[in-house]
Design an enzyme around this catalytic site. Sequence first.
Site, short mmCIF file in Angstrom:
data_model
loop_
_atom_site.label_atom_id
_atom_site.label_comp_id
_atom_site.label_asym_id
_atom_site.label_seq_id
_atom_site.Cartn_x
_atom_site.Cartn_y
_atom_site.Cartn_z
N LEU A 1 -16.10 -9.20 1.66
CA LEU A 1 -14.92 -8.99 2.52
C LEU A 1 -14.73 -7.52 2.83
CD1 LEU A 1 -12.09 -11.19 0.90
CD2 LEU A 1 -13.54 -11.74 2.86
N ALA A 2 -14.29 -7.24 4.04
CA ALA A 2 -13.81 -5.90 4.38
C ALA A 2 -12.54 -6.14 5.19
CB ALA A 2 -14.84 -5.15 5.21
N THR B 1 -19.73 -11.71 9.92
CA THR B 1 -20.26 -10.49 10.55
C THR B 1 -20.92 -9.61 9.48
OG1 THR B 1 -18.13 -9.37 10.26
CG2 THR B 1 -18.49 -10.39 12.39
N GLY B 2 -21.60 -8.57 9.91
CA GLY B 2 -22.08 -7.52 9.01
C GLY B 2 -22.95 -8.02 7.86
N TYR C 1 -20.52 1.08 -1.50
CA TYR C 1 -21.18 2.20 -0.83
C TYR C 1 -20.89 3.48 -1.59
CZ TYR C 1 -22.65 5.46 2.79
OH TYR C 1 -23.30 6.47 3.47
N GLY D 1 -16.64 -13.89 3.48
CA GLY D 1 -16.82 -12.78 4.43
C GLY D 1 -18.16 -12.95 5.13
N TYR E 1 -14.83 9.10 1.74
CA TYR E 1 -15.31 7.81 1.25
C TYR E 1 -15.30 7.73 -0.28
CZ TYR E 1 -17.08 3.18 1.36
OH TYR E 1 -17.16 1.83 1.18
#
Length: 390
Positions: free
Chosen positions: A139-140, A51-52, A225, A48, A235
């Site tokens: 990973l997302a 990005t981010g 998170y 992953g 969440y």
Amino acid sequence: MVIKPKIRGFVCITSHPAGCAAHVQEEIDYVAKQGALEGGPKRVLVVGSSTGYGLSSRIVTAFGFGADTLGVFFERPSSNGRPASAGWYNTAAFTAAAEAKGLYAGNINGDAFSQEIKDKTIATIREKLGQVDLVIYSLASPRRTDPVSGETYKSVLKPVGSSFAAKTLDTDKKIISEQTIEPANEQEIADTVKVMGGEDWVMWMDALSEAGVLAEGAATLAYSYIGPEVTHPIYRSGTIGKAKEHLENTAATLTAKGHPAWVAINKAVVTQASSAIPVVPLYVSLLFKIMKEKGLHEGCIEQMYRLFAEKYNNGQPETDEAKRIRLDDWEMKPEVQEAVKALWPTVTSENLEEISDFAGYQKDFLQLFGFGLDGVDYEADVEADVPMDA
Ligand code: NAD
């Protein structure tokens, strides 16, 4: 071609190669400015990585520790005159910069959940690195195909138990409205855990370990998170939170198998993944306002630098009682959370720009796709087809 942003809801369907390169360079410059890091991993696999948080982890390990890196991601190259996805351009820019510094930067583009990509990664590690010292799992994804059964699971972003009525921000139209989200059923909860929980993390570590490509004492890190009460129903206590609990519990399973595994609880930032979550963009806009005022603001690169410079401690991290690394310590400071909580009931479509940092949110969002970077001529013709060996 001249490439302009085309925003559709919470995604931008175009991205700018020169802008993405400038964004990556800003992150590299940030690390260079902080200074080199000592004693860290020298061969790093990032799952992953485009990005981010995964991209920033790769940048910090490469440009901070001087590590050779292998990145795995799922990105779209340019085709028929259509720009590539931002992660493609980010990775091409990262690779060029790492190679210019004499570092190895290998790339594998494909479905990280599949056995094929795991096998390809193992073969590449054997050939290019021998073994790796650290595996970062970042990973997302909204879906996952189980490599054993072939069945595809989809994750949902829903509350668990009861419906949730909350303020949410349409970031495209700049409108705040009250949205009621119905609770997930048992199947949706299980499916979200299947996609975003720790099962695939274990599959990666088992495959790498069995292949003998993990160095003695190699460690692994994943990200999670928690966040404040206003976002808990969607969440932390929602479907994604169930998956994150599973991921966090997986760290102990992996550690028991012989490779120290850690989960870092990162702060809320603007990424392609977080912009898709209801309520979160509004919370982030208010949070940024407060954290910037208090001189505590961080994006992905500042968080990942602080992780490796201050918290990770070369595999002996400082953790909370649940053995998690807390990078959300500044976000969760009582004075930050109290200030956000006070603003929350007062925010409307009319005062959004005044009492929140929606401008900062939008800037970060556009920058994810390479738009709004200083020094980039967005009127100039650019070549959308950026080659990369991946
Ligand atoms: P992101 O969308 O920026 O990055 C996701 C990465 O996963 C990309 O590199 C993408 O290519 C890759 N990917 C997705 N599906 C893939 C697949 N099937 N095969 C291979 N690669 C695939 O997301 P992010 O926000 O950086 O999230 C990374 C991690 O950080 C997640 O675990 C997320 O929950 C966690 N996190 C995010 C935040 C936040 O505010 N964004 C906060 C705390 C923790």
